[in-house]
Scaffold this motif. Sequence first.
Motif, PDB file in Angstrom:
ATOM      1  N   ASP A  47       0.821  -1.207   0.000  1.00 54.67           N
ATOM      2  CA  ASP A  47       0.000   0.000   0.000  1.00 54.67           C
ATOM      3  C   ASP A  47       0.856   1.259   0.000  1.00 54.67           C
ATOM      4  O   ASP A  47       1.966   1.283   0.525  1.00 54.67           O
ATOM      5  CB  ASP A  47      -0.900   0.040   1.236  1.00 54.67           C
ATOM      6  CG  ASP A  47      -1.945  -1.046   1.225  1.00 54.67           C
ATOM      7  OD1 ASP A  47      -2.379  -1.446   0.120  1.00 54.67           O
ATOM      8  OD2 ASP A  47      -2.341  -1.501   2.318  1.00 54.67           O
ATOM      9  N   ILE A  48       0.304   2.319  -0.574  1.00 46.85           N
ATOM     10  CA  ILE A  48       0.862   3.662  -0.480  1.00 46.85           C
ATOM     11  C   ILE A  48      -0.015   4.392   0.527  1.00 46.85           C
ATOM     12  O   ILE A  48      -1.217   4.514   0.331  1.00 46.85           O
ATOM     13  CB  ILE A  48       0.857   4.367  -1.847  1.00 46.85           C
ATOM     14  CG1 ILE A  48       1.696   3.573  -2.842  1.00 46.85           C
ATOM     15  CG2 ILE A  48       1.354   5.798  -1.708  1.00 46.85           C
ATOM     16  CD1 ILE A  48       1.593   4.069  -4.262  1.00 46.85           C
ATOM     17  N   GLN A  49       0.603   4.822   1.642  1.00 48.42           N
ATOM     18  CA  GLN A  49      -0.148   5.411   2.747  1.00 48.42           C
ATOM     19  C   GLN A  49       0.044   6.916   2.812  1.00 48.42           C
ATOM     20  O   GLN A  49       1.150   7.410   2.612  1.00 48.42           O
ATOM     21  CB  GLN A  49       0.306   4.803   4.069  1.00 48.42           C
ATOM     22  CG  GLN A  49       0.114   3.309   4.137  1.00 48.42           C
ATOM     23  CD  GLN A  49       0.717   2.727   5.397  1.00 48.42           C
ATOM     24  OE1 GLN A  49       1.594   3.313   6.005  1.00 48.42           O
ATOM     25  NE2 GLN A  49       0.223   1.571   5.791  1.00 48.42           N
ATOM     26  N   GLY A  50      -1.022   7.613   3.131  1.00 50.72           N
ATOM     27  CA  GLY A  50      -0.980   9.051   3.310  1.00 50.72           C
ATOM     28  C   GLY A  50      -0.390   9.420   4.662  1.00 50.72           C
ATOM     29  O   GLY A  50      -0.052   8.542   5.465  1.00 50.72           O
ATOM     30  N   PRO A  51      -0.273  10.710   4.960  1.00 50.42           N
ATOM     31  CA  PRO A  51       0.358  11.179   6.197  1.00 50.42           C
ATOM     32  C   PRO A  51      -0.279  10.650   7.486  1.00 50.42           C
ATOM     33  O   PRO A  51       0.408  10.433   8.463  1.00 50.42           O
ATOM     34  CB  PRO A  51       0.210  12.695   6.129  1.00 50.42           C
ATOM     35  CG  PRO A  51      -0.028  13.006   4.706  1.00 50.42           C
ATOM     36  CD  PRO A  51      -0.692  11.807   4.104  1.00 50.42           C
TER      37      PRO A  51
END
Length: 74
Positions: A47-51
């Motif tokens: 996954d690419i996770q946000g802040p």
Amino acid sequence: MFVYDSNENLIGEVHQIWHLWRRKYDLFVDRTQFARIDAPFLSWDFDIQGPSGEILGNVNRNFVGFAREVGESR
């Protein structure tokens, strides 16, 4: 790694954070971090996770065979 547009303008960066058994990257646009990747070293799906930890996207690689995968990494 630096990401440029077709006019050679810098639009983003990827910073690898060294870790022995994980893939760890911070992703930036205009020098502002917008996402991170933190996944097991040999993962095929991550996954690419946000802040704040929300999932912004997912990368899923299909395994095409060991010999081909090793050959492409050179």
